[in-house]
Design a protein around this motif. Sequence first.
Motif, mmCIF file in Angstrom:
data_model
loop_
_atom_site.group_PDB
_atom_site.id
_atom_site.type_symbol
_atom_site.label_atom_id
_atom_site.label_comp_id
_atom_site.label_asym_id
_atom_site.label_seq_id
_atom_site.Cartn_x
_atom_site.Cartn_y
_atom_site.Cartn_z
ATOM 1 N N ASN A 297 105.395 -15.872 49.027
ATOM 2 C CA ASN A 297 106.740 -16.198 48.530
ATOM 3 C C ASN A 297 107.240 -15.150 47.546
ATOM 4 N N ILE A 298 106.349 -14.664 46.682
ATOM 5 C CA ILE A 298 106.737 -13.639 45.715
ATOM 6 C C ILE A 298 107.146 -12.357 46.435
ATOM 7 N N LEU A 299 106.337 -11.929 47.409
ATOM 8 C CA LEU A 299 106.648 -10.699 48.129
ATOM 9 C C LEU A 299 107.922 -10.845 48.950
ATOM 10 N N LEU A 300 108.130 -12.029 49.531
ATOM 11 C CA LEU A 300 109.351 -12.254 50.307
ATOM 12 C C LEU A 300 110.574 -12.142 49.411
ATOM 13 N N ASN A 301 110.523 -12.765 48.253
ATOM 14 C CA ASN A 301 111.650 -12.691 47.322
ATOM 15 C C ASN A 301 111.849 -11.279 46.788
ATOM 16 N N LEU A 302 110.766 -10.499 46.729
ATOM 17 C CA LEU A 302 110.863 -9.134 46.207
ATOM 18 C C LEU A 302 111.410 -8.166 47.241
ATOM 19 N N PHE A 303 110.947 -8.291 48.489
ATOM 20 C CA PHE A 303 111.255 -7.278 49.488
ATOM 21 C C PHE A 303 112.424 -7.618 50.408
ATOM 22 N N PHE A 304 112.820 -8.870 50.460
ATOM 23 C CA PHE A 304 113.962 -9.198 51.318
ATOM 24 C C PHE A 304 115.234 -8.463 50.880
ATOM 25 N N PRO A 305 115.563 -8.449 49.570
ATOM 26 C CA PRO A 305 116.734 -7.647 49.163
ATOM 27 C C PRO A 305 116.560 -6.165 49.478
ATOM 28 N N LEU A 306 115.330 -5.655 49.339
ATOM 29 C CA LEU A 306 115.092 -4.242 49.623
ATOM 30 C C LEU A 306 115.284 -3.939 51.101
ATOM 31 N N LEU A 307 114.800 -4.832 51.973
ATOM 32 C CA LEU A 307 114.976 -4.625 53.415
ATOM 33 C C LEU A 307 116.447 -4.665 53.807
ATOM 34 N N VAL A 308 117.204 -5.506 53.117
ATOM 35 C CA VAL A 308 118.642 -5.551 53.381
ATOM 36 C C VAL A 308 119.301 -4.237 52.983
ATOM 37 N N LEU A 309 118.778 -3.602 51.935
ATOM 38 C CA LEU A 309 119.371 -2.364 51.431
ATOM 39 C C LEU A 309 118.913 -1.124 52.193
ATOM 40 N N VAL A 310 117.892 -1.248 53.044
ATOM 41 C CA VAL A 310 117.387 -0.073 53.763
ATOM 42 C C VAL A 310 118.488 0.626 54.573
ATOM 43 N N PRO A 311 119.304 -0.099 55.359
ATOM 44 C CA PRO A 311 120.382 0.606 56.076
ATOM 45 C C PRO A 311 121.356 1.307 55.139
ATOM 46 N N VAL A 312 121.631 0.679 53.995
ATOM 47 C CA VAL A 312 122.532 1.302 53.026
ATOM 48 C C VAL A 312 121.912 2.575 52.468
ATOM 49 N N ILE A 313 120.614 2.509 52.157
ATOM 50 C CA ILE A 313 119.914 3.693 51.659
ATOM 51 C C ILE A 313 119.935 4.803 52.698
ATOM 52 N N GLY A 314 119.680 4.447 53.961
ATOM 53 C CA GLY A 314 119.718 5.445 55.032
ATOM 54 C C GLY A 314 121.080 6.083 55.168
ATOM 55 N N PHE A 315 122.127 5.274 55.058
ATOM 56 C CA PHE A 315 123.490 5.794 55.165
ATOM 57 C C PHE A 315 123.805 6.752 54.019
ATOM 58 N N LEU A 316 123.368 6.389 52.803
ATOM 59 C CA LEU A 316 123.618 7.255 51.650
ATOM 60 C C LEU A 316 122.839 8.570 51.775
ATOM 61 N N ILE A 317 121.615 8.503 52.314
ATOM 62 C CA ILE A 317 120.850 9.730 52.534
ATOM 63 C C ILE A 317 121.569 10.624 53.534
ATOM 64 N N TRP A 318 122.065 10.014 54.595
ATOM 65 C CA TRP A 318 122.813 10.782 55.614
ATOM 66 C C TRP A 318 124.025 11.461 54.997
ATOM 67 N N LEU A 319 124.780 10.729 54.194
ATOM 68 C CA LEU A 319 125.966 11.307 53.548
ATOM 69 C C LEU A 319 125.575 12.434 52.611
ATOM 70 N N GLY A 320 124.463 12.243 51.862
ATOM 71 C CA GLY A 320 124.028 13.280 50.938
ATOM 72 C C GLY A 320 123.625 14.546 51.659
ATOM 73 N N ILE A 321 122.872 14.406 52.753
ATOM 74 C CA ILE A 321 122.472 15.582 53.528
ATOM 75 C C ILE A 321 123.693 16.277 54.113
ATOM 76 N N ASN A 322 124.579 15.480 54.673
ATOM 77 C CA ASN A 322 125.781 16.038 55.305
ATOM 78 C C ASN A 322 126.637 16.775 54.293
ATOM 79 N N SER A 323 126.772 16.178 53.092
ATOM 80 C CA SER A 323 127.583 16.818 52.056
ATOM 81 C C SER A 323 126.945 18.120 51.594
ATOM 82 N N GLY A 324 125.614 18.105 51.407
ATOM 83 C CA GLY A 324 124.927 19.320 50.981
ATOM 84 C C GLY A 324 125.010 20.421 52.008
ATOM 85 N N LEU A 325 124.843 20.078 53.289
ATOM 86 C CA LEU A 325 124.934 21.085 54.347
ATOM 87 C C LEU A 325 126.352 21.625 54.483
#
Length: 215
Positions: A163-191
């Motif tokens: 239960n502790i791990l579920l409460n800890l990582f569920f928000p993080l798993l939801v944010l993974v696509p957002v993190i991936g999108f921000l990484i993509w934007l950062g790479i694209n902007s730098g290039l």
Amino acid sequence: MSQATLTRKIFFRIAPVVVVTIMVIGAFAFTSATREINNIYDAQLINDANVLWRLLHNRLQHSLDRTPQQVDDIDFSMDNQLALNEDADDYADAHMFRAWVNGKIMFFSSTAFQSDVPHQQAGFTNLSYRNEDWRVYSLPIPDSGIVMEVGEKISLRQTLVSNILLNLFFPLLVLVPVIGFLIWLGINSGLRAIHGLVHQILYPFPGRPFRNTGW
């Protein structure tokens, strides 16, 4: 190589690092949570054994001529607090105790092991009873022949960790696509900035490409 192709290649090199990092954090969190919960619950078992001894010591010291007695369960069915009562009942069912005098059970809970399961050695023991794993703590009382034995199902601890791990990582798993999108934007902007700099070097003057003079 186009900017989109380069962005994609860099992204797919970075993404596995991010995933592995999350997995390492998860493994570390699981190990840490399990260790801390085990320590807390072990301490609680020690406390329970000592409390039971304080509550029963007078009766145990004068119980040689008595038959084994089951201690009645506490009725948690009070008012209309159904959800709370179900949790309390589950918690109570995951615990047991037995009080021994000279190798004989004198007091026991309704969830206790049968008498054919001997009391365990002093300290902590893990055992399997009716296809369930238990953590048992035995407290021998010096110079008395009395042993206080308390135990709980290991699944209780495992559920809490999950239960502790579920409460800890569920928000993080939801944010993974957002993190991936921000990484993509950062790479694209730098290039884009690098491509602009390269273009300025190759074409310092509009309409006149850069020429290598052999320097």
